[in-house]
Design a protein around this motif. Structure first.
Motif, PDB file in Angstrom:
ATOM      1  N   TYR A 105      91.496 -26.920  47.102  1.00  0.00           N
ATOM      2  CA  TYR A 105      91.407 -27.691  45.856  1.00  0.00           C
ATOM      3  C   TYR A 105      90.811 -29.075  46.122  1.00  0.00           C
ATOM      4  O   TYR A 105      89.925 -29.540  45.406  1.00  0.00           O
ATOM      5  N   ARG A 128      86.870 -29.033  46.820  1.00  0.00           N
ATOM      6  CA  ARG A 128      85.854 -28.822  45.786  1.00  0.00           C
ATOM      7  C   ARG A 128      85.705 -30.038  44.870  1.00  0.00           C
ATOM      8  O   ARG A 128      84.645 -30.266  44.302  1.00  0.00           O
ATOM      9  N   THR A 129      86.753 -30.863  44.763  1.00  0.00           N
ATOM     10  CA  THR A 129      86.646 -32.029  43.890  1.00  0.00           C
ATOM     11  C   THR A 129      85.685 -33.086  44.442  1.00  0.00           C
ATOM     12  O   THR A 129      85.222 -33.952  43.706  1.00  0.00           O
ATOM     13  N   ARG A 130      85.372 -33.005  45.733  1.00  0.00           N
ATOM     14  CA  ARG A 130      84.434 -33.983  46.315  1.00  0.00           C
ATOM     15  C   ARG A 130      83.037 -33.859  45.725  1.00  0.00           C
ATOM     16  O   ARG A 130      82.306 -34.847  45.618  1.00  0.00           O
TER      17      ARG A 130
END
Lengths: 305, 305
Positions: free
Chosen positions: A275, A278-280
């Motif tokens: 999680y 992927r937010t990067r």
């Protein structure tokens, strides 16, 4: 200096209106700028700093204006529209800068006479400060302004609003009201509610004293406090007027939060790591789109004691 | 130039370690600085930028060191302590810079020989960037460093660590481990989880395309993306190791969020306005304490296209 509107009137003289006024002067896009604010103190301040020709009644301020900008909290738009309607010049354009579009259109449009153009707008720009002294000319530079035209909008009036906003430094997009309200629920309204909530929780905790929360805020919390320092009236009205979209996104948010909470409880490190990885990518996208600085920690200058 | 430790060894060469190294050089607080990182690429980068004397084994790096700094993700601290323990010099001090203290102390302390001082620490500083090239000497200036001494800590060793950190520019406080973990759950861990969650939600929404989320991010969302761009491994370990305090604060957070959500659903504007008003005071406290800038929008420089 290209005059787009001979005379522009601002109703409400807060951060957005005052920034628009300075940016309008910078662009030379009006010959006369008038203003009105409900509070005497705000009018006095606006006069003192030479913001524009400030009037004590809204009727005087909007008289003969070619563009009238409604820059009051979303919940006050309808009443202001009703009050100014009989005093609008034929052929004038009325716009607003509210953060919610569907309910503002519903509240404003019925009051406006047929011989006036209504072009709702929402400049995606701001700071955590408010009031007539918080405005500055570059606020809209390279920020997006969304125009949300109503049915049967005159193409020339719409084109003129685009020209005006581009003169203020903004990029302009056109969007439909319902979609606007959903996009903003994601990029603005829900993040603000979450930030307010987290700061409120910290304020509530008695075992963690205020002083500790403040002293040790640089660990991440202080970013939330900036957002949670925004104008309370404006934000109350945003949530009351974008109820459905905000509640929908909040539902998605709590669903995801509970999934992460369960992963923490169960010690599921793989879920957390995937999680957080992927937010990067979204951050990179924002920097590449020129919508934020890549300088570490926003390039905040070293803060003295 | 006041040498505090003749030789300092860093295990892990990421943002915190590399910033400590530059700050140590700035202060002149060591004559020799050695380092080790598990990844060959990190060691190569550290050598290329002249960070310190980089060794290919951790045993060589810590040999004869007067201070050994464990600067690896929280979940790796125990294994590193076990590996270096037989190679530590008698009388040396071991410290760590982990964001969680109780589980790190439990993981590290049993491995260390009796003739070594263990002074856990947590510098409350960082940026969203990571790796040996992200460090800079002023990272700790006017930031707080928390020392979390274990039982029977030698007062002289503790005082020396304070002197060392003050030399790096930090303010130093002493705190008990359980309390540290609760305070950080409020000021750092829960805010990070919330930011990760909100960015993940935005990423999930298919009706609101990535491109829209990115284009219109300046409305508030982009601040969350900065926090959610932090190192995934570090943060996975933080949540796995500060499970109880994070879950407790998350429980408080969702309770408050549900109350605000209900106020939105019911149209209770007074509740919202009162909540949004009191959170402003905390922001003022943080600015008065010199822990953030009062410049609008963090003083972010205008972002080019």
């Amino acid at each position: 200096m290209t005059v787009v509107f001979e005379k522009i009137a601002f109703v409400g003289l807060g951060l957005i209106a005052s920034s628009m006024i300075w940016a309008t002067k910078r662009a030379g896009s009006a010959n006369t700028i008038t203003g009105f604010a409900r509070s005497q103190a705000t009018r006095d301040t606006a006069r003192r700093i030479g913001l524009c020709d400030v009037f004590d009644t809204v009727e005087e301020a909007v008289k003969d204006a070619d563009l009238v900008v409604l820059a009051v909290p979303v919940g006050a738009m309808g009443a202001v529209a009703e009050q100014i309607a009989p005093h609008l010049k034929a052929g004038a354009t009325v716009t607003d800068v509210g953060s919610v579009k569907r309910t503002v259109i519903e509240a404003v449009q019925p009051h406006l006479p047929d011989n006036v153009h209504f072009i709702p707008a929402h400049p995606l720009a701001g700071t955590e400060h408010s009031g007539p002294e918080s405005g500055f000319a570059s606020l809209f530079d390279n920020r997006w302004n969304l125009l949300v035209p109503v049915e049967n909008t005159d193409p020339d009036a719409l084109a003129r609003m685009r020209t005006y906003w581009e003169g203020l430094g903004a990029n302009v997009d056109v969007m439909e009201a319902e979609h606007h309200d959903l996009v903003l629920a994601v990029t603005s309204h829900t993040p603000h509610l979450i930030a307010y909530t987290m700061v409120g929780v910290a304020d509530d905790l008695r075992r963690v004293t205020d002083s500790e929360v403040i002293k040790y805020s640089a660990a991440g919390f202080r970013d939330f406090t900036r957002i949670a320092a925004s104008d309370p009236t404006m934000w109350r009205d945003v949530f009351l007027n974008n109820k459905d979209a905000t509640l929908e996104i909040l539902g998605r948010f709590t669903e995801e939060l509970f999934a992460l909470q369960r992963a923490i409880r169960k010690g599921d490190g793989d879920h957390l790591h995937a999680y957080f990885t992927r937010t990067r990518a979204i951050r990179r996208g924002i920097i590449e789109a020129g919508q934020d600085t890549d300088a570490p920690d926003f390039g905040r200058s070293k803060v003295g004691k």
